[in-house]
Design a protein around this motif. Structure first.
Motif, PDB file in Angstrom:
ATOM      1  N   ASN A 789      96.432 -17.182  50.430  1.00  0.00           N
ATOM      2  CA  ASN A 789      95.194 -16.414  50.489  1.00  0.00           C
ATOM      3  C   ASN A 789      95.135 -15.608  51.775  1.00  0.00           C
ATOM      4  OD1 ASN A 789      93.521 -17.596  48.094  1.00  0.00           O
ATOM      5  ND2 ASN A 789      94.310 -19.398  49.165  1.00  0.00           N
ATOM      6  N   ALA A 790      94.734 -14.355  51.643  1.00  0.00           N
ATOM      7  CA  ALA A 790      94.533 -13.498  52.800  1.00  0.00           C
ATOM      8  C   ALA A 790      93.470 -12.468  52.454  1.00  0.00           C
ATOM      9  CB  ALA A 790      95.836 -12.799  53.199  1.00  0.00           C
ATOM     10  N   TYR A 791      92.610 -12.146  53.410  1.00  0.00           N
ATOM     11  CA  TYR A 791      91.595 -11.136  53.132  1.00  0.00           C
ATOM     12  C   TYR A 791      91.132 -10.454  54.411  1.00  0.00           C
ATOM     13  CZ  TYR A 791      88.350 -15.026  54.236  1.00  0.00           C
ATOM     14  OH  TYR A 791      87.697 -16.076  54.823  1.00  0.00           O
ATOM     15  N   ASN A 792      90.558  -9.263  54.239  1.00  0.00           N
ATOM     16  CA  ASN A 792      89.982  -8.469  55.316  1.00  0.00           C
ATOM     17  C   ASN A 792      88.544  -8.126  54.963  1.00  0.00           C
ATOM     18  OD1 ASN A 792      92.246  -7.598  57.327  1.00  0.00           O
ATOM     19  ND2 ASN A 792      93.159  -7.347  55.305  1.00  0.00           N
ATOM     20  N   ILE A 793      87.667  -8.201  55.933  1.00  0.00           N
ATOM     21  CA  ILE A 793      86.277  -7.763  55.803  1.00  0.00           C
ATOM     22  C   ILE A 793      86.026  -6.775  56.932  1.00  0.00           C
ATOM     23  CG2 ILE A 793      83.855  -8.451  55.788  1.00  0.00           C
ATOM     24  CD1 ILE A 793      84.772 -11.256  54.984  1.00  0.00           C
ATOM     25  N   VAL A 794      85.736  -5.530  56.576  1.00  0.00           N
ATOM     26  CA  VAL A 794      85.536  -4.483  57.576  1.00  0.00           C
ATOM     27  C   VAL A 794      84.183  -3.833  57.349  1.00  0.00           C
ATOM     28  CG1 VAL A 794      86.464  -2.394  58.626  1.00  0.00           C
ATOM     29  CG2 VAL A 794      88.025  -4.073  57.600  1.00  0.00           C
ATOM     30  N   ALA A 807      85.906  -5.642  62.273  1.00  0.00           N
ATOM     31  CA  ALA A 807      86.941  -6.047  61.307  1.00  0.00           C
ATOM     32  C   ALA A 807      87.300  -7.503  61.502  1.00  0.00           C
ATOM     33  CB  ALA A 807      88.187  -5.171  61.478  1.00  0.00           C
ATOM     34  N   TYR A 808      87.318  -8.233  60.387  1.00  0.00           N
ATOM     35  CA  TYR A 808      87.698  -9.650  60.383  1.00  0.00           C
ATOM     36  C   TYR A 808      88.879  -9.823  59.444  1.00  0.00           C
ATOM     37  CZ  TYR A 808      87.537 -14.629  59.175  1.00  0.00           C
ATOM     38  OH  TYR A 808      87.868 -15.938  58.948  1.00  0.00           O
ATOM     39  N   ASN A 809      89.889 -10.561  59.903  1.00  0.00           N
ATOM     40  CA  ASN A 809      91.088 -10.793  59.106  1.00  0.00           C
ATOM     41  C   ASN A 809      91.344 -12.291  59.011  1.00  0.00           C
ATOM     42  OD1 ASN A 809      94.282 -11.377  59.457  1.00  0.00           O
ATOM     43  ND2 ASN A 809      93.948  -9.701  58.019  1.00  0.00           N
ATOM     44  N   THR A 834      91.206 -13.522  62.857  1.00  0.00           N
ATOM     45  CA  THR A 834      91.165 -12.499  63.902  1.00  0.00           C
ATOM     46  C   THR A 834      89.979 -11.583  63.667  1.00  0.00           C
ATOM     47  OG1 THR A 834      93.576 -12.523  64.094  1.00  0.00           O
ATOM     48  CG2 THR A 834      92.447 -10.611  64.992  1.00  0.00           C
ATOM     49  N   ALA A 835      89.309 -11.205  64.749  1.00  0.00           N
ATOM     50  CA  ALA A 835      88.208 -10.246  64.646  1.00  0.00           C
ATOM     51  C   ALA A 835      88.314  -9.232  65.774  1.00  0.00           C
ATOM     52  CB  ALA A 835      86.855 -10.953  64.705  1.00  0.00           C
ATOM     53  N   ASP A 836      88.137  -7.961  65.437  1.00  0.00           N
ATOM     54  CA  ASP A 836      88.149  -6.858  66.392  1.00  0.00           C
ATOM     55  C   ASP A 836      86.921  -5.988  66.152  1.00  0.00           C
ATOM     56  OD1 ASP A 836      90.765  -7.731  67.131  1.00  0.00           O
ATOM     57  OD2 ASP A 836      91.600  -6.554  65.481  1.00  0.00           O
ATOM     58  N   ALA A 837      86.496  -5.257  67.176  1.00  0.00           N
ATOM     59  CA  ALA A 837      85.324  -4.389  67.046  1.00  0.00           C
ATOM     60  C   ALA A 837      85.507  -3.152  67.909  1.00  0.00           C
ATOM     61  CB  ALA A 837      84.053  -5.128  67.453  1.00  0.00           C
ATOM     62  N   SER A 838      84.879  -2.062  67.488  1.00  0.00           N
ATOM     63  CA  SER A 838      84.890  -0.838  68.294  1.00  0.00           C
ATOM     64  C   SER A 838      83.617  -0.048  68.011  1.00  0.00           C
ATOM     65  CB  SER A 838      86.122   0.025  67.979  1.00  0.00           C
ATOM     66  OG  SER A 838      86.072   0.534  66.664  1.00  0.00           O
ATOM     67  N   ASN A 855      90.445  -9.365  69.553  1.00  0.00           N
ATOM     68  CA  ASN A 855      90.455 -10.811  69.665  1.00  0.00           C
ATOM     69  C   ASN A 855      89.081 -11.350  70.074  1.00  0.00           C
ATOM     70  OD1 ASN A 855      91.384 -13.449  69.642  1.00  0.00           O
ATOM     71  ND2 ASN A 855      92.385 -13.307  71.638  1.00  0.00           N
ATOM     72  N   LEU A 856      88.065 -10.926  69.356  1.00  0.00           N
ATOM     73  CA  LEU A 856      86.710 -11.404  69.620  1.00  0.00           C
ATOM     74  C   LEU A 856      86.605 -12.917  69.506  1.00  0.00           C
ATOM     75  CD1 LEU A 856      84.498  -8.809  67.689  1.00  0.00           C
ATOM     76  CD2 LEU A 856      84.320  -9.339  70.125  1.00  0.00           C
ATOM     77  N   LEU A 857      87.343 -13.517  68.594  1.00  0.00           N
ATOM     78  CA  LEU A 857      87.202 -14.944  68.303  1.00  0.00           C
ATOM     79  C   LEU A 857      88.107 -15.823  69.157  1.00  0.00           C
ATOM     80  CD1 LEU A 857      87.106 -14.782  64.382  1.00  0.00           C
ATOM     81  CD2 LEU A 857      85.185 -14.816  65.980  1.00  0.00           C
ATOM     82  N   ASP A 858      88.833 -15.228  70.120  1.00  0.00           N
ATOM     83  CA  ASP A 858      89.806 -15.989  70.904  1.00  0.00           C
ATOM     84  C   ASP A 858      90.715 -16.770  69.959  1.00  0.00           C
ATOM     85  OD1 ASP A 858      91.163 -16.922  73.095  1.00  0.00           O
ATOM     86  OD2 ASP A 858      89.767 -18.570  73.492  1.00  0.00           O
ATOM     87  N   ARG A 859      91.397 -16.031  69.084  1.00  0.00           N
ATOM     88  CA  ARG A 859      92.150 -16.632  67.992  1.00  0.00           C
ATOM     89  C   ARG A 859      93.215 -17.591  68.522  1.00  0.00           C
ATOM     90  NH1 ARG A 859      94.389 -11.674  68.826  1.00  0.00           N
ATOM     91  NH2 ARG A 859      96.647 -11.615  69.106  1.00  0.00           N
ATOM     92  N   THR A 860      93.580 -18.528  67.693  1.00  0.00           N
ATOM     93  CA  THR A 860      94.634 -19.476  68.021  1.00  0.00           C
ATOM     94  C   THR A 860      95.678 -19.488  66.914  1.00  0.00           C
ATOM     95  OG1 THR A 860      93.468 -21.314  66.964  1.00  0.00           O
ATOM     96  CG2 THR A 860      93.070 -20.967  69.318  1.00  0.00           C
ATOM     97  N   TYR A 861      96.863 -19.763  67.327  1.00  0.00           N
ATOM     98  CA  TYR A 861      97.974 -20.021  66.407  1.00  0.00           C
ATOM     99  C   TYR A 861      98.283 -21.502  66.574  1.00  0.00           C
ATOM    100  CZ  TYR A 861     102.719 -19.730  64.418  1.00  0.00           C
ATOM    101  OH  TYR A 861     103.863 -19.909  63.667  1.00  0.00           O
ATOM    102  N   HIS A 862      98.123 -22.261  65.488  1.00  0.00           N
ATOM    103  CA  HIS A 862      98.240 -23.714  65.579  1.00  0.00           C
ATOM    104  C   HIS A 862      99.165 -24.193  64.467  1.00  0.00           C
ATOM    105  CE1 HIS A 862      95.882 -27.667  66.543  1.00  0.00           C
ATOM    106  NE2 HIS A 862      97.148 -27.705  66.886  1.00  0.00           N
TER     107      HIS A 862
END
Length: 889
Positions: A789-794, A807-809, A834-838, A855-862
């Protein structure tokens, strides 16, 4: 060998807005006159109530028109204006596209996969472009400031360069005839990154003009870009689980905990230019080029906290389990309901024992360049016949110097927790990890590698327009001849262990530096490393200190020098007919590709390098069919079927192989090498879609896809007999079968019907579901790197001088490696968000300012070893704040 055919979409009795769309694309440089040659579409009276199309809306409308008019299944991202995209490079842009996933690390987006698979081909203005020894371009190397648009093809046609079983990414740059006259722009940007504490400048500009002269119309364009990026990726990790308590063999946990700071400075220069000459309306000649140069100086500041003891002096190489009878049992706790260690603490027992810890600074310095130049021409021989030709030259070079110096320390006590803030927490109470007196010198690794690639590529195409009244409306044919070379080598015997009489760390000026501090709480926050500047400035002195003189020679078993000759021919027709009241149009074509490969390397024969050469050839027939039914003026149904191939990277063909000099206790040797007998991966691809275009910037689309794979390539161990020896040989191999299927859903709309300021809002949504497997020896596993599953909300906004984007990914969990390190479990990555904004403000017609946050959400790779209570990495990245000032005229 790509001929755009956008625009031929509708019969005369349907009233579409396509002519207006094509005119808009021509005005903004998204299509050239050549790409809409032979169009005959109805004129549409504009609606005076439509909201003015500019900026974000204009880009969305243009992208939607390209998708709607195309024969293939594709998605486009279009510049809001010349050189203006919401992201800094092509890889970041692609993260918004349905079916595309990216990985962000080392300060930017990097690897790109389409529909869960890496088998894609990258094109630059329809031409093949690549890295030195790979098949695809590192897409982060192309800044968005030089882009016109990016097309992501999920299916291929016969006239496209072969090579992508997963898809094709075509990066389009501007030409001077894309603009009405003189235009120029300058972008100045500064970025602040919260973990690296850096403020980096970025600058780009483009100027273009066209003139009418006595010899026809001439246009010239030039663009330059400079980007500096300082980054800090923070990693804390646990080693794979093992039995760590002798008194209870059921209890497992990591022997080792550690930290890594990935820090670096990347300077990237890029430039593009184009010249066009149109002596008359039927002839056009052009030349264009693109160059990039990247200097990347990095540090990988490792700290390895071995949680076992070793006897002094340092003579052992493995870890000792926690509960050895000669030592005091540690204190530990478990995760509730499991046998997994959660926390642990221990003190060094009496006697000649110590905790073993290691500080290592890997300091790669990468230097890479890429250049591509092309000259071509278009000639409308008659109103029905067009001929085009192009000659391109590509050259790439990459080299890396990678010295690694290690320091050893002997702390007397340790406390550790495997899952704090998602990662490994540990500390050494009462021991100063910033004191040089507490360290001694360890091993030195003197590593380097280099590769080169070059190609000459010529193609010619002819297209005959037979008229829309005929069943066969267009015929096209073409030829492509390409010769490509690739070479690679790395060092020999780069490892050097510590010697007696090594100097004290503190006695060598400039040797020891503090590591970059961790931004999050993982116990020990900082430690000492050998300074990166010291390692590179004192390479010769360090080599002498470790008993070696000068840089090591190339490893002959790494060396390869390959040549690939390709000849391709294609034929294609465009057709159309009525199925009752429904117009249907489509294309049918076939591409014939002959590939000859000449690979050269060295093999190990009785510990002596012996030259190895292999020649092979393949002939591939690649048919393709597209059909598009115009169900109404707003509804389109598509079906695409085709066959594609993907050739492995050149290194996989290396005929050289290495076999160990001595067997194990069973008489079996170990070996590794390339495989010159590899066959190209074959993909048989099917796509069906239903698309509703209910507004110029409003659509809902659904696509179902299925890919069948043959000869998929994976690295695999198998028993082989080599010179009469039984060898466990690891090399790339073809496996028999694979399948991928899924669904893509997408929605786009601007809410122009809302009152007042609310009419500025818009939304882009897309979702991809994928399911697939790769079969090997009767076992089926999902593809590595594939998220189900993968999705984008912009969320978009544009009204008056203001515009914005949020944008949220989301990317679901995936397997990063099966049977990780042959330990019997898989390495699994948790979902990534991931979330970005402008937000942008147009000061006047010529100037604007944009503020953005990545990187609004301070994303992590775990990721974790098999089960979540066995974690491996927690990776955190910079949050980036950018301020951009744009000027254009």
């Amino acid at each position: 060998m790509h001929h755009s055919s956008t625009g031929q979409c509708a019969p005369r009795h349907y009233t579409f807005t396509l002519k207006a769309s094509v005119a808009s694309l021509l005005a903004t440089g998204l299509l050239t006159g050549a790409s809409v040659w032979a169009q005959d579409q109805p004129t549409v009276t504009p609606d005076s109530n439509v909201v003015q199309v500019t900026g974000v809306r204009k880009a969305a409308q243009s992208a939607q028109t390209i998708k709607r008019n195309a024969d293939e299944v594709l998605d486009s991202i279009v510049a809001e204006e010349a050189g203006k995209f919401p992201d800094k490079n092509v890889a970041e842009v692609l993260g918004r596209v349905s079916g595309v996933q990216i990985r962000r690390e080392f300060g930017e987006a990097s690897s790109v996969i389409v529909r869960g698979l890496p088998g894609l081909v990258t094109l630059l203005n329809g031409r093949e472009v690549y890295t030195a020894n790979g098949r695809s371009l590192y897409l982060a190397d192309i800044p968005t400031t030089m882009l016109q648009r990016v097309d992501v093809y999920k299916t291929q046609s016969a006239d496209m360069v072969e090579g992508g079983t997963a898809g094709v990414i075509d990066v389009r740059t501007s030409r001077p005839f894309d603009f009405k006259g003189f235009t120029a722009n300058i972008n100045g940007r500064v970025e602040h990154r919260d973990k690296s504490k850096a403020d980096d400048p970025q600058l780009s500009g483009m100027v273009s003009n066209r003139w009418k002269t006595g010899i026809g119309e001439i246009g010239v364009l030039a663009g330059l870009s400079f980007q500096k990026g300082t980054y800090h990726d923070e990693v804390t990790w646990n080693s794979p689980p093992d039995k760590t308590v002798t008194s209870d063999p059921n209890i497992t946990g990591p022997y080792d905990l550690g930290h890594v700071n990935y820090t670096g400075i990347r300077n990237r220069w890029a430039g593009n230019w184009a010249v066009q000459w149109r002596p008359n309306r039927d002839v056009e000649v052009y030349a264009e080029g693109w160059s990039t140069r990247i200097d990347h100086d990095a540090e990988r500041q490792f700290f390895v906290g071995h949680q076992g003891w070793l006897a002094q002096p340092w003579t052992a190489s493995g870890d000792i389990d926690w509960g050895n009878a000669l030592r005091t049992n540690p204190t530990y706790t478990l995760f509730p309901g499991t046998n997994q260690i959660a926390t642990i603490s221990a003190t060094r027992p009496a006697g000649n024992y110590h905790f073993f810890t290691l500080s290592s600074n890997q300091t790669p310095q990468d230097d890479s360049t890429g250049h591509q130049g092309a000259v071509g021409a278009r000639w409308n021989v008659t109103p029905e016949l067009r001929v085009t030709s192009e000659l391109a030259r590509t050259y790439t070079h990459w080299e890396q110097s990678l010295p690694i110096m290690e320091l050893l320390a002997d702390p007397p006590a340790v406390t550790g927790k495997t899952y704090v803030n998602g990662g490994a927490w540990f500390d050494y109470p009462g021991y100063n990890m910033m004191d040089p007196k507490n360290y001694r010198m360890g091993a030195f690794l003197d590593l380097w590698q280099a590769s080169r690639g070059a190609s000459n590529d010529w193609r010619a195409d002819a297209t005959y327009n037979n008229g829309d009244e005929s069943f066969f409306r267009e015929f096209s044919a073409g030829v492509r001849v390409a010769k490509r070379t690739s070479s690679y080598m790395h060092e020999s015997n780069g490892f050097m262990g510590p010697r007696f009489g090594m100097p004290d760390i503190g006695s060598v000026p400039g040797m020891a530096c503090p590591s970059m501090p961790l931004a999050n709480d993982y116990g020990m926050n900082q430690w000492l490393v050998v300074c990166a500047d010291y390692q590179h400035a004192n390479l010769d002195a360090t080599r002498k200190l470790y008993g070696r003189s000068g840089k090591s020679d190339p490893d002959p078993f790494s060396l390869y020098n390959n040549q690939e000759d390709t000849r391709a021919f294609y034929g294609k027709t465009r057709f159309g007919f009525q199925a009752g009241a429904i117009p249907v149009e489509g294309t049918a074509g076939v591409r014939l590709v002959r590939t000859e490969l000449d690979v050269n390397g060295f093999s190990n024969v009785n510990n002596t390098p012996v030259a190895a050469n292999r020649k092979s050839s393949d002939t591939d027939v690649l048919p393709n069919l597209t059909m598009k039914a115009l169900l109404s003026k707003d509804w389109i149904a598509r079906f695409n079927a085709g066959k594609a191939i993907q050739r492995p990277d050149f290194g996989a063909f290396n005929p050289g192989q290495f076999v160990s000099s001595a067997p194990d206790t069973l008489g079996v040797y170990d070996g590794n090498g390339g495989n010159p007998d590899l066959k190209p991966i074959v993909g048989k691809n099917y796509d069906a879609s239903l698309e509703w275009y209910f507004a110029p910037t409003g659509s809902i689309t659904a696509t179902a896809f299925k890919h069948k794979f043959e000869n998929y390539v994976i690295n695999k161990l198998a028993m082989e007999t080599i010179d009469g020896k039984q060898v466990r040989m690891t090399r790339p191999r073809n496996v028999n079968d694979g399948e991928l299927k899924g669904v893509e859903l997408a929605y786009r709309q601007f809410y122009d019907f809302l009152p007042g300021w609310l009419s500025g809002f818009g939304t882009e949504l897309n979702y991809t579901y994928m399911k697939g497997y790769l079969e090997d020896e009767g076992k089926r596993n999902p593809f590595v790197g594939m998220s189900k599953n993968a999705y984008n909300i912009v969320a978009l906004y544009e009204r008056g001088p203001w515009s914005g984007r949020l944008a949220y990914n989301y990317r679901g969990k995936f397997v990063d490696a099966y049977n990780y390190r042959a330990l019997g479990f898989d390495l699994i990555v948790d979902p990534i968000e991931t979330a970005d904004a402008s937000v942008s403000y147009r000061i006047n017609e010529n100037m604007g300012v944009t503020f953005d946050v990545e990187n609004l959400l301070d994303r992590t790779y775990h990721d974790y070893h098999g089960i979540p209570s066995n974690p491996r990495d927690i990776r955190r990245y910079d949050r980036v704040f950018g301020l951009t000032l744009r000027w254009r005229m």
